[in-house]
Design an enzyme around this catalytic site. Structure first.
Site, PDB file in Angstrom:
ATOM      1  N   HIS A  84     117.176  84.435 -28.351  1.00  0.00           N
ATOM      2  CA  HIS A  84     117.250  83.055 -29.062  1.00  0.00           C
ATOM      3  C   HIS A  84     118.569  82.334 -28.774  1.00  0.00           C
ATOM      4  O   HIS A  84     118.548  81.185 -29.018  1.00  0.00           O
ATOM      5  CB  HIS A  84     116.699  83.221 -30.624  1.00  0.00           C
ATOM      6  CG  HIS A  84     117.905  83.826 -31.429  1.00  0.00           C
ATOM      7  ND1 HIS A  84     118.020  85.262 -31.812  1.00  0.00           N
ATOM      8  CD2 HIS A  84     118.803  83.017 -32.252  1.00  0.00           C
ATOM      9  CE1 HIS A  84     118.793  85.247 -32.774  1.00  0.00           C
ATOM     10  NE2 HIS A  84     119.386  84.361 -32.888  1.00  0.00           N
ATOM     11  N   ASP A 219     114.508  90.682 -28.670  1.00  0.00           N
ATOM     12  CA  ASP A 219     115.490  89.368 -28.818  1.00  0.00           C
ATOM     13  C   ASP A 219     116.578  89.619 -27.931  1.00  0.00           C
ATOM     14  O   ASP A 219     117.878  89.859 -28.435  1.00  0.00           O
ATOM     15  CB  ASP A 219     115.439  89.251 -29.973  1.00  0.00           C
ATOM     16  CG  ASP A 219     116.007  87.736 -30.477  1.00  0.00           C
ATOM     17  OD1 ASP A 219     116.514  87.095 -29.348  1.00  0.00           O
ATOM     18  OD2 ASP A 219     115.993  87.300 -31.558  1.00  0.00           O
ATOM     19  N   SER A 654     124.300  86.448 -34.091  1.00  0.00           N
ATOM     20  CA  SER A 654     123.176  86.820 -33.259  1.00  0.00           C
ATOM     21  C   SER A 654     123.796  87.378 -32.019  1.00  0.00           C
ATOM     22  O   SER A 654     124.639  86.501 -31.394  1.00  0.00           O
ATOM     23  CB  SER A 654     122.455  85.597 -33.290  1.00  0.00           C
ATOM     24  OG  SER A 654     121.683  85.615 -34.291  1.00  0.00           O
TER      25      SER A 654
END
Ligand code: ARG
Length: 719
Positions: A84, A219, A654
């Site tokens: 992402h 991810d 992230s």
């Protein structure tokens, strides 16, 4: 109800006991936190964690793009981050014919890697600039203080960065303006896409599973940083070479068990752990629900178009993902803040503070002042959300709003012709970008809905003068929807979509032509109303809140002396380290969540052709054949795809590396769990978990699914 009260005190007085809370500045870790890390299992020396003179872990950690973290994992500048985080670059590299987002991509060799508009930043050094800033600010308060701060900060940054486009510097305020550090970065701008799994792996579970555990998302994505032949930062050039990094992380495929040490470096974006009860109430009553309502609407109209065809999906995917991510976050945050009565807990902390503050003039009125400040702003808070998340989040109006600067320019009498030409050229360029990115159908629906919702939700005396009267006068066909009719006309008549009209305007730019444009008229009506009547109130509110927050924090330190160096400052997108353990948890009565998910778990969620739970045929074949390779967890007899830890992280982390006790990479952090979505304002020591993709799944996806073993061969594997 007492939970936060306890946490607040602990984070100041007894950090040792609940050490999983804390996003520590690695250069100011302190003996106490280090000792605690060792107690939890860390096997490294302090200088291996952070060192200015020698290579250390901190040198492998980068700011990735605008708001993520990445890590260097090979001696050739290979970067791991989340899918992402690479999403936008993957979309940019994709077309309907070569749909890398959908099908995945692996560069066969370095010459096939795809350049991007990304940049990354390495932390170069940190200076304590507290004294410099504090002495310049003195006793200034409110707007004066904010103005002076911006000026001093600007000067400091300019002094360091100068005209060097490969340097960046940021002054970060710690403890609500009680301490200031300067962070200096080296910026590298030749970042290439090396590979990514198909979206069905990288975003498996989509928004249904987002912010949730158990979780089965792969991810991750892979990039590489290039430098000049001399090893200097550079923009893209064919002559550039893969970076020879100061340090890179070894990758462990040994596996781990419940309770093992875990450590995460990265760039957490923001927390507000010392938020007051007033702030909590504003969030749960107004700010969050309004944002969620408006995003609900925008997502609905975007999704309706995205599912119609792959081109629109590619066009809107990136924007949709970021709107959806924080739509679910804020919805969950509200629910958890209410569920755990964080409001009540904050009130208890405030009562406790007040009993200490009694008789101390600097502090004893602080919460009366907070109350006054919040009640002055609260009636306008919804309006601000409507502008940001509604009106100006409509793509056409966001673009037309950029013409406001043109209008100002055209109004000037002493303006040079070439200045106008330059501004018009810029507007034409922006129009081109706007037209490529815009999906007319969803844009038009969003505008109609935003204007309609604004009318019913915002107090009449706050609405732009005359706007709705005029609208109702002209669009009152009882057979039709007023707002739909109105926006259809706006879209049919604005020069934003009409090349001839745009040419006529740019050939002879005038205020009259601008004013006649219906999209500009909307932008102007709503934005000037907001700028003139609401924004000054907001600025005053924020400035006062900053003054009060600084005092509250200062008081808390006075109440608990000598603790400023043994607690951690709120996250503010500066490098932090957090330590904890791999750990299962009990989310609700009678339910235990294990600490890992498996490939079998992925396969069991498979729904053919589903928007969120589809899987590539090759995945299913490999799974059926149990072709796990060296990435299998021998004890479990399956591939571990994801796991959870007790680490304290937040958005911005992230892509962060999750390391074992020896500093080897074991996973990438990519999310937080639903039960702890109140974590920005109150850390929950029982429920807070970081969700990580296991590096063994990453390698399985690269090697087995992607057929790109050469990437795995570049890594330093620990087995
Ligand atoms: N919640 C994740 C974060 O903020 C992002 C996950 C992206 N995935 C998605 N389905 N939107 O770090």
């Amino acid at each position: 109800m007492k939970k936060f009260f306890i946490v607040l005190l602990l984070s100041i007085s007894f950090v040792k006991t609940y050490a999983d809370e804390g996003m520590w500045l690695p250069m100011l870790l302190g003996q106490q936190a280090y000792n605690d890390m060792v107690k939890k299992g860390l096997k490294l020396k302090p200088e291996q964690l952070y060192n200015l003179n020698k290579a250390s872990i901190k040198d492998a950690i980068v700011i990735f793009g605008g708001g993520c973290t990445g890590e260097i994992v090979s001696d050739q500048g290979l970067i791991f981050t989340n899918h992402h985080c690479g999403y936008n670059a993957i979309v940019d590299a994709s077309s309907v014919e070569n749909n890398y987002l959908q099908n995945g991509f692996w560069a066969k060799d370095k010459s096939k890697e795809i350049s991007s508009s990304l940049s990354i930043k390495f932390l170069n050094r940190i200076d304590d600039v507290t004294e410099k800033i504090m002495s310049a600010l003195g006793d200034l308060q409110g707007a004066d203080r904010a103005k002076k701060y911006n000026q001093v900060m600007g000067d400091i940054v300019k002094e360091v960065v100068g005209n060097d486009e490969f340097k960046d510097a940021v002054v970060a305020s710690m403890f609500k303006g009680n301490q200031y550090f300067l962070f200096v970065y080296d910026v590298y701008k030749d970042i290439r896409l090396v590979g990514n799994p198909p979206e069905s792996i990288g975003k498996f579970g989509g928004d249904t599973d987002n912010w949730e555990w158990p979780r089965h998302t792969g991810d991750f994505s892979v990039f590489r940083v290039y430098t000049t032949k001399e090893g200097k930062p550079s923009k893209y050039s064919v002559d550039n070479i893969p970076m020879k990094p100061k340090y890179f992380l070894p990758v462990s495929i040994k596996g781990f068990k419940d309770g093992d040490y875990s450590m995460i470096y990265g760039y957490p974006g923001g927390t507000n752990r010392y938020e007051t009860s007033y702030g909590i109430k504003l969030a749960t009553d107004i700010n969050n629900p309004t944002l969620v309502k408006l995003r609900d609407m925008r997502l609905k109209y975007m999704f309706a178009e995205m599912k119609k065809n792959p081109a629109t999906k590619l066009q809107l995917a990136s924007n949709y993902a970021s709107v959806a991510n924080y739509w679910k976050f804020f919805d969950g945050e509200t629910k958890q803040l209410l569920k755990y009565d964080v409001y009540g807990a904050k009130q208890n902390a405030e009562t406790n503070f007040l009993s200490w503050a009694k008789g101390k003039p600097a502090y004893e009125n602080i919460f009366n002042d907070y109350a006054t400040n919040y009640s002055a702003w609260t009636p306008y808070a919804k309006h601000r959300q409507y502008i940001n998340e509604g009106i100006v989040s409509t793509p056409l109006i966001a673009y037309a709003a950029s013409w406001l600067a043109l209008e100002t320019l055209l109004k000037k009498t002493d303006i040079k012709a070439e200045e106008i030409t330059k501004a018009i050229e810029a507007a034409t360029k922006a129009r081109k970008t706007f037209l490529t990115n815009d999906n007319k159908k969803s844009d038009q629906n969003i505008l109609a809905a935003a204007i309609s919702m604004f009318y019913s939700d915002i107090d009449k005396d706050q609405q732009p003068k005359g706007f709705y009267e005029e609208l109702f006068k002209n669009y009152s066909d009882i057979e039709q929807n007023t707002y739909k009719l109105f926006t259809a006309d706006v879209f049919a008549n604005t020069m934003a979509f009409d090349d001839n009209k745009w040419k006529a305007f740019t050939d002879k730019p005038s205020i009259e032509a601008l004013t006649k444009d219906p999209a500009f008229a909307i932008a102007k009506a709503f934005i000037s109303n907001y700028t003139n009547n609401i924004l000054p109130k907001y600025t005053a509110f924020v400035n006062k809140n900053n003054d009060l927050g600084r005092m509250y924090m200062k008081g808390l330190f006075e109440m608990n002396p000598n603790k400023m160096n043994s607690t951690y400052p709120d996250a503010n997108f500066t490098m932090r380290v957090s330590y904890g353990n791999v750990k299962s948890y009990l989310p609700k009565d009678a339910v235990k969540y294990d600490f890992y998910c498996t490939l079998s778990g992925v396969a069991s969620k498979y729904v053919k052709d589903d928007y969120e739970f589809d899987l590539p045929a090759k995945f299913l074949d490999l799974y059926k054949a149990k072709d796990f390779g060296p990435y299998v967890d021998k004890k479990i007899g399956d591939i571990v795809v994801t796991f959870i830890t007790t680490n304290d992280i937040t958005g911005g982390n992230s892509g962060s590396p999750v390391m074992d006790a020896n500093g080897n990479l074991i996973g990438l952090a990519f999310d937080g769990n639903y039960e702890a979505l109140s974590h920005k304002m109150a850390f929950d020591k029982d429920l807070n978990r970081t969700i990580c993709v296991d590096v063994r799944y990453v390698l399985w996806c690269i090697d087995k699914l992607g057929g790109a073993k050469h990437i795995v061969d570049e890594l330093k594997l620990v087995q």
